[in-house]
Design an enzyme around this catalytic site. Sequence first.
Site, PDB file in Angstrom:
ATOM      1  N   ASP A 152      -1.213  -2.288  -4.439  1.00 49.33           N
ATOM      2  CA  ASP A 152      -3.055  -3.063  -3.448  1.00 49.33           C
ATOM      3  C   ASP A 152      -4.086  -1.532  -3.158  1.00 49.33           C
ATOM      4  OD1 ASP A 152      -4.260  -4.616  -2.205  1.00 49.33           O
ATOM      5  OD2 ASP A 152      -3.105  -4.362   0.040  1.00 49.33           O
ATOM      6  N   ASP A 153      -3.526  -1.220  -1.620  1.00 50.51           N
ATOM      7  CA  ASP A 153      -4.296   0.486  -1.529  1.00 50.51           C
ATOM      8  C   ASP A 153      -3.793   1.360  -1.548  1.00 50.51           C
ATOM      9  OD1 ASP A 153      -6.716  -1.625  -1.776  1.00 50.51           O
ATOM     10  OD2 ASP A 153      -5.917  -2.583   0.726  1.00 50.51           O
ATOM     11  N   LYS A 157      -9.084   1.752   2.642  1.00 48.95           N
ATOM     12  CA  LYS A 157      -9.324   0.846   3.257  1.00 48.95           C
ATOM     13  C   LYS A 157      -9.464   1.023   4.253  1.00 48.95           C
ATOM     14  CE  LYS A 157      -7.726  -4.180   3.155  1.00 48.95           C
ATOM     15  NZ  LYS A 157      -7.505  -4.682   1.415  1.00 48.95           N
ATOM     16  N   ASP A 180       0.836  -1.049  -0.141  1.00 49.90           N
ATOM     17  CA  ASP A 180      -0.154  -0.261   0.178  1.00 49.90           C
ATOM     18  C   ASP A 180       0.951   0.941   0.312  1.00 49.90           C
ATOM     19  OD1 ASP A 180      -2.194  -0.962   0.316  1.00 49.90           O
ATOM     20  OD2 ASP A 180      -1.468  -1.448   2.560  1.00 49.90           O
ATOM     21  N   ASP A 214      -4.546   1.437   3.847  1.00 47.63           N
ATOM     22  CA  ASP A 214      -5.152   0.730   4.661  1.00 47.63           C
ATOM     23  C   ASP A 214      -4.540   0.061   6.227  1.00 47.63           C
ATOM     24  OD1 ASP A 214      -5.511  -2.335   4.801  1.00 47.63           O
ATOM     25  OD2 ASP A 214      -4.634  -3.277   3.595  1.00 47.63           O
TER      26      ASP A 214
END
Length: 393
Positions: A217-218, A257, A193, A221
Amino acid sequence: MSGRTSLVLITALTALIQRAHAASIYVSPTGAGSGTVDSPYGSIQTAVNAAKAGDVIYLRAGTYSPTTNIKITKSGTVTSPITLRSYNDEKVIINGESLPGTPYGLDESLPNDERGILHIEGGNYWYFYNLELINGPYGVYARDSSHNYYERLSTHDNYESGFQLQGTASNNTVIYLDSYMNRDPRKNGESADGFACKEGSGTGNSIRNSRLWNNVDDGLDLYLFGSPVTIEEVYAWGNGFNRWGFSSFNGDGNGFKLGITDNPPANHIIRNSMAFANAKKGFIDNGNPGSLTFERNTAWNNGDNGFNMRSSKSTLKSNIAALNINAQVSLISGTTSSGNSWDSSTTWSNSSFLSVDYSTLAGARGSDGKIKASNFLVPTSGAAIGATTQAKI
Ligand SMILES: *[C@@H]1O[C@H](CO)[C@@H](O)[C@H](O)[C@H]1NC(C)=O
Ligand SMILES: *[C@@H]1O[C@H](CO)[C@@H](O)[C@H](O)[C@H]1NC(C)=O
């Protein structure tokens, strides 16, 4: 003199003595000396080992290429923090490419003590300024560390998350972070992330005026972090796309997230932040059972819902969800929603905004470290709704 008064005096004197003895320690990529300005050390670790509470470690310009990661396991004090910074805002790059774990093979583990170009563990009261950390096994990895202040760090192209707080962590401040293009070939994109605060707890952590983009990914997070994190003026975009040609892709692709199923309730506060052009959702509670607060955020042009609350009893006020794919929002009953774009019948299109051009947002920061203001995603109506780079909200 009362006991309390003498205690206060002793504390003040100790702080003064520490300050009087505070040293400036110099490091240069070409150094081979003893840490003075004229004869700098060649190794950042040597400077860290020499540093005492109150000291300032100055890194001179250039690229440092350590072959073992820099371990910070000592602490400053509240009145005498230890500082690690670039000297006079000279350009300092710490390139982690020669460290172990860059990357390890698919499904191999990355041992805790190898994580991070800067591996901070049990290191409190440190101030970090103006450093660029690239190609490492994580850029910054801070475990069980509190009261640290990180300003103007850039963490990119690392082989795990750019910046991660983990474990017992409180009162950490991250400001003016740029974290991008981080990826984890070891896990085919499952966990790198831009910014992560994971698997731990502790109050008073915040991230502000930061940009998290094009991570595998994000953007951000907060997986299994059990205390509130404050997120303000954070911009997450372009996360979750397979830009590296991973054969089996595991990137999640959310802007923000904010927990996971089985997360302890964590009442995060998210204000004046934007998620746009991410592969999946803009803002997602992801199973966090807490009561989150979303105020004046904007989710635009993401690959799934703008806001997705499937577990929390969150309060959403004056946010915008527009031009996302699928339903703009998906909110379970129990959320409180007022003054948001979806609470009125107004139809939002690109022309509802003064600008949909994010080049200023993504461009150079001001000399004060702040992202430059622009009209990006500011409503044409002038209504006080959604995020804006033009004002602190
Ligand atoms: C939090 O950390 C800052 C340094 O970043 C320090 O000045 C402040 O005193 C700390 N606050 C608490 C409550 O410990
Ligand atoms: C809105 O603007 C963005 C950025 O220019 C563009 O990618 C998107 O296709 C536009 N959406 C619509 C529906 O026009």
